[in-house]
Design a protein around this motif. Structure first.
Motif, mmCIF file in Angstrom:
data_model
loop_
_atom_site.group_PDB
_atom_site.id
_atom_site.type_symbol
_atom_site.label_atom_id
_atom_site.label_comp_id
_atom_site.label_asym_id
_atom_site.label_seq_id
_atom_site.Cartn_x
_atom_site.Cartn_y
_atom_site.Cartn_z
ATOM 1 N N VAL A 161 9.230 -4.388 -13.283
ATOM 2 C CA VAL A 161 9.400 -5.134 -12.039
ATOM 3 C C VAL A 161 8.482 -6.349 -12.046
ATOM 4 O O VAL A 161 7.300 -6.251 -12.406
ATOM 5 N N PHE A 162 9.035 -7.483 -11.648
ATOM 6 C CA PHE A 162 8.227 -8.697 -11.532
ATOM 7 C C PHE A 162 7.936 -8.954 -10.065
ATOM 8 O O PHE A 162 8.848 -9.007 -9.230
ATOM 9 N N LEU A 163 6.652 -9.107 -9.736
ATOM 10 C CA LEU A 163 6.204 -9.384 -8.381
ATOM 11 C C LEU A 163 5.809 -10.854 -8.310
ATOM 12 O O LEU A 163 4.755 -11.244 -8.816
ATOM 13 N N GLN A 164 6.653 -11.657 -7.701
ATOM 14 C CA GLN A 164 6.447 -13.103 -7.619
ATOM 15 C C GLN A 164 5.880 -13.456 -6.252
ATOM 16 O O GLN A 164 6.588 -13.450 -5.250
ATOM 17 N N VAL A 165 4.598 -13.765 -6.215
ATOM 18 C CA VAL A 165 3.929 -14.078 -4.955
ATOM 19 C C VAL A 165 4.177 -15.546 -4.605
ATOM 20 O O VAL A 165 3.959 -16.441 -5.427
ATOM 21 N N CYS A 166 4.633 -15.779 -3.394
ATOM 22 C CA CYS A 166 4.982 -17.124 -2.943
ATOM 23 C C CYS A 166 4.166 -17.490 -1.709
ATOM 24 O O CYS A 166 4.057 -16.693 -0.772
ATOM 25 N N LEU A 197 4.213 -0.929 -1.795
ATOM 26 C CA LEU A 197 2.755 -0.943 -1.965
ATOM 27 C C LEU A 197 2.346 -1.901 -3.077
ATOM 28 O O LEU A 197 1.338 -2.605 -2.954
ATOM 29 N N ALA A 198 3.127 -1.947 -4.145
ATOM 30 C CA ALA A 198 2.825 -2.871 -5.244
ATOM 31 C C ALA A 198 2.959 -4.318 -4.773
ATOM 32 O O ALA A 198 2.125 -5.177 -5.102
ATOM 33 N N HIS A 206 4.917 -5.406 -13.609
ATOM 34 C CA HIS A 206 4.496 -4.020 -13.464
ATOM 35 C C HIS A 206 5.548 -3.081 -14.051
ATOM 36 O O HIS A 206 6.748 -3.369 -14.009
ATOM 37 N N ASN A 207 5.086 -1.950 -14.565
ATOM 38 C CA ASN A 207 5.975 -0.924 -15.100
ATOM 39 C C ASN A 207 5.935 0.321 -14.220
ATOM 40 O O ASN A 207 4.876 0.699 -13.709
ATOM 41 N N PHE A 208 7.098 0.963 -14.062
ATOM 42 C CA PHE A 208 7.216 2.170 -13.255
ATOM 43 C C PHE A 208 8.011 3.215 -14.032
ATOM 44 O O PHE A 208 8.738 2.886 -14.985
ATOM 45 N N ASP A 237 -0.017 -5.212 -2.526
ATOM 46 C CA ASP A 237 -1.230 -5.464 -3.290
ATOM 47 C C ASP A 237 -1.165 -6.809 -4.005
ATOM 48 O O ASP A 237 -2.163 -7.532 -4.083
ATOM 49 N N ALA A 238 0.015 -7.156 -4.532
ATOM 50 C CA ALA A 238 0.165 -8.445 -5.216
ATOM 51 C C ALA A 238 -0.065 -9.596 -4.240
ATOM 52 O O ALA A 238 -0.735 -10.586 -4.570
ATOM 53 N N CYS A 239 0.466 -9.457 -3.023
ATOM 54 C CA CYS A 239 0.243 -10.494 -2.010
ATOM 55 C C CYS A 239 -1.229 -10.609 -1.656
ATOM 56 O O CYS A 239 -1.758 -11.702 -1.463
ATOM 57 N N GLY A 240 -1.892 -9.475 -1.569
ATOM 58 C CA GLY A 240 -3.317 -9.489 -1.268
ATOM 59 C C GLY A 240 -4.131 -10.195 -2.333
ATOM 60 O O GLY A 240 -5.087 -10.907 -2.037
#
Length: 343
Positions: A182-187, A158-159, A172-174, A162-165
């Motif tokens: 966690v690093f969310l790298q949008v490509c 889900l995270a 982000h921290n969990f 949302d990052a892609c959106g």
């Protein structure tokens, strides 16, 4: 990222060992944003950048250590202290950089992800029991590929979705002991520029688009205009009518379409194909009067006025120039501005 992957592929073919540095977080003023990358070889060769030159030297040194040990590490840089000759950011910001070994398996995973030609998220665990592990997440079809862990926890999916959106890389921290940071790298998929019309303006436009990383496709049924001799740099040259050419091209949210011929028989079908797609930019060369006539024709074909507002016409920012090279610059400037203004 695609340019760095191409360079890494070349290095690995020549036997180089590689580390990848990724900006994972920034505070205040920073030259590069989260998601920016720099590849480093065991011979201190580099591709890309993580700070615009402020801390690259220190990152290269750390990257050589990562290559030698095979152990990832995270670096933090703050404001530079000129009196102490301390490495840092002269712009006054702070930056965190994650360094990891990057072998043939990692290269294959990245290339496979980009071949899907859609926006995706690389989800990388920085801290926790599973630190250093990752997935490539494709929210549109709820799939993951090339990940280091077989199952993706729901809250992480889900995270990533949302990052892609939002279209932005972020940290982000969990609360889970397995994945605390966690690093969310949008490509994004490779950006494409589809030019309709091999007119003189298209020549500098192709060159400029290439210089900033666009793949270029040229369409022109007039064989005297759309030739390989005039456009040796294009990835694809289609000497066909737009209604025949566009079905061969996958237009997506990373596509820009610009019509240049002034000929309704060529431009109008191309514009309709673009309007019926997710293309982030649609532009048409011509005066305001020409565009008024163009809009009227398209409205008579059933296109809604609000949809037609997607067309940038006259194409390009108003820089005041009239030379072909100046018009090409204005067009590319508006395309880049539109790309970065997206949510």
């Amino acid at each position: 990222m695609i340019a760095e992957l191409e360079q890494i592929a070349d290095w690995q073919e020549r036997g180089r060992k590689v580390a990848l540095a990724t900006v994972v977080s920034t505070w205040g003023s920073s030259p590069r944003q989260p998601g920016a990358v720099m590849a480093i070889t065991d011979r201190s060769e580099i591709s890309g950048s993580v700070s615009g030159g402020c801390v690259e030297g220190a990152v290269i040194d750390a990257g050589l250590e990562v290559i030698r040990t095979g152990t990832p590490r995270k670096l933090h840089f703050g404001v530079a202290n000129e009196e102490a000759w301390e490495v840092g950011l002269s712009c006054g910001g702070e930056i965190d950089i994650y360094l990891e070994p990057f072998g043939p398996e990692e290269l294959t995973g990245w290339l496979t992800a980009f071949q899907k030609d859609t926006r995706f998220c690389r989800l990388l665990i920085l801290e926790g029991d599973s630190s250093g592990k990752y997935w490539f997440v494709f929210p549109e079809n709820r799939k993951t590929t090339a990940g280091s862990i077989p199952a993706l926890p729901g809250e992480l999916f889900l995270a990533a979705r949302d990052a892609c959106g939002e279209g932005r890389s972020s940290l982000h921290n969990f609360s889970s002991p397995e994945y605390q940071e966690v690093f969310l790298q949008v490509c994004q998929p490779a950006r494409k520029l589809i030019l309709v019309g091999g007119v003189h303006i298209a020549i500098p436009l192709v060159s400029m688009a290439h210089s900033i990383g666009f793949e270029v496709i040229l369409i022109d049924p007039r064989r005297l205009f759309g030739t390989q001799e005039r456009f040796p740099e294009v990835e694809m040259l289609l000497q066909e009518w737009p209604q025949d050419a566009f079905p061969k091209i996958k237009l997506n949210s990373a596509s820009a379409v610009v019509t240049l011929t002034h000929d309704p028989k060529i431009d109008d079908p191309a514009l309709q194909a673009a309007l019926d797609s997710e293309a982030f930019y649609i532009g048409a060369l011509g005066s305001r009067r020409t565009h008024q006539k163009r809009r009227k024709r398209l409205e008579e074909l059933g296109w809604d006025s609000t949809v037609l507002d997607r067309i940038h016409a006259p194409v390009g920012l108003n820089l005041g120039g009239t030379a072909p090279e100046e018009i090409a610059l204005a067009v590319m400037a508006e395309i880049v501005q539109t790309w970065h203004s997206q949510g």
